[in-house]
Design an enzyme around this catalytic site. Structure first.
Site, short mmCIF file in Angstrom:
data_model
loop_
_atom_site.label_atom_id
_atom_site.label_comp_id
_atom_site.label_asym_id
_atom_site.label_seq_id
_atom_site.Cartn_x
_atom_site.Cartn_y
_atom_site.Cartn_z
N LYS A 32 0.69 -1.35 0.02
CA LYS A 32 -0.05 -0.02 0.02
C LYS A 32 0.80 1.23 0.07
O LYS A 32 0.27 2.16 -0.84
CB LYS A 32 -0.94 -0.04 1.36
CG LYS A 32 -2.01 -1.04 1.18
CD LYS A 32 -2.87 -0.51 2.38
CE LYS A 32 -4.33 -1.61 2.29
NZ LYS A 32 -4.96 -1.48 3.70
N ASP A 36 -8.55 2.12 4.08
CA ASP A 36 -8.91 0.77 4.44
C ASP A 36 -9.57 -0.29 3.22
O ASP A 36 -10.59 0.42 2.57
CB ASP A 36 -9.90 0.65 5.58
CG ASP A 36 -10.06 -0.78 6.44
OD1 ASP A 36 -8.78 -1.25 6.86
OD2 ASP A 36 -10.70 -1.26 6.58
N PHE A 73 0.08 -7.35 -4.63
CA PHE A 73 -0.05 -7.83 -3.47
C PHE A 73 -1.19 -8.42 -2.89
O PHE A 73 -2.20 -8.27 -3.74
CB PHE A 73 0.73 -6.87 -2.22
CG PHE A 73 -0.32 -5.68 -2.22
CD1 PHE A 73 -1.02 -5.73 -0.92
CD2 PHE A 73 0.14 -4.52 -2.92
CE1 PHE A 73 -1.59 -4.36 -0.85
CE2 PHE A 73 -0.58 -3.46 -2.90
CZ PHE A 73 -1.42 -3.31 -1.86
N GLY A 74 -1.47 -8.70 -1.77
CA GLY A 74 -2.56 -9.40 -1.16
C GLY A 74 -3.24 -10.29 -2.19
O GLY A 74 -2.62 -11.40 -2.45
N LYS A 119 -2.49 -1.13 -13.76
CA LYS A 119 -3.01 -1.41 -12.61
C LYS A 119 -3.47 -0.09 -11.60
O LYS A 119 -4.66 0.01 -11.21
CB LYS A 119 -2.13 -2.04 -11.32
CG LYS A 119 -2.96 -2.55 -10.15
CD LYS A 119 -1.94 -3.15 -9.14
CE LYS A 119 -3.00 -3.51 -7.79
NZ LYS A 119 -1.95 -3.92 -6.78
N HIS A 141 -9.14 -0.23 -7.78
CA HIS A 141 -9.94 0.51 -6.68
C HIS A 141 -9.12 1.36 -5.90
O HIS A 141 -9.90 2.75 -5.78
CB HIS A 141 -10.64 -0.42 -5.58
CG HIS A 141 -9.23 -1.38 -5.08
ND1 HIS A 141 -8.49 -1.91 -5.64
CD2 HIS A 141 -8.96 -1.59 -3.67
CE1 HIS A 141 -7.65 -2.68 -4.73
NE2 HIS A 141 -8.02 -2.22 -3.68
#
Length: 200
Positions: free
Chosen positions: A16, A72, A157-158, A180, A185
């Site tokens: 992030k 978040d 990631f994630g 990306k 989002h």
């Protein structure tokens, strides 16, 4: 002393941090991860992405006496009635990593047909001018896709390796950073935030 252009990022997530630094770099703002200021993570006790982002931003702004930004985000899978949602980072357990989270999700989705594998990434980004800011800027972004049956790609990631992006016909972890950041989002929410920060 920090300059007025410093903005504290309320995150310890390396992925992030890298994405947000890249996307906000053009504003002449220096992004300072809260870890550099020894600001501890706050417990995410909110019941929504909005609540958790506000908690994190307020904590960082209060302890740093600087403007703060918090994100978040998570993955909502329709077949699982919105799970893992706000628990995406700890889906397989409190200290679980990306690998364990992906494995758990893939296992839960075993034999689920393609048309029922729809999912989306959600993010809420909160910008707080100071710790007592009563009107923080709140920006939301969504990225539609579906859960793949296997991992592919080494970018991102994630859940990116198992998130299939229909519009590019590949997994999120196979996309270059520019693509990306344009589609994701987080990219959409940041674009909205930049627009609001640059407004007269």
């Amino acid at each position: 002393m920090s300059s007025p252009q410093d903005l504290v990022l309320a995150s310890a997530n390396a992925g992030k941090i890298a994405e947000l630094q890249e996307m906000l770099g053009g504003l002449g703002i220096r992004i300072v991860p809260q870890t550099e200021l020894n600001i501890p993570d706050i417990e995410e006790t909110g019941l929504s992405f909005v609540e958790n982002a506000i908690l994190k931003a307020r904590n960082a702004a209060t302890l740093s006496n600087l403007p703060a930004i918090a994100d978040d985000s998570g993955l909502e899978v329709d077949y699982l009635q919105g799970e893992p949602g706000i628990y995406s980072a700890r889906f397989a357990g409190e200290r679980a990593g990306d690998s364990a989270n992906k494995e758990k999700l893939l296992k839960l989705m075993t034999d689920v047909p393609a048309q029922q594998r729809t999912a989306r990434y959600q993010t809420v980004i909160v910008y707080m001018r100071h710790g007592n800011d009563p009107t923080p800027i709140i920006c939301q972004g969504t990225w539609e896709g579906r859960i793949a049956t296997e991992s592919r790609g080494d970018q991102g990631f994630g859940y990116d390796p198992i998130f299939f992006v229909t519009e590019t016909n590949c997994h999120a972890a196979e996309l270059d950073k520019v693509t990306k950041n344009r589609l994701s989002h987080r990219g959409k929410a940041i674009a909205n935030l930049l627009m609001q920060l640059q407004a007269p």
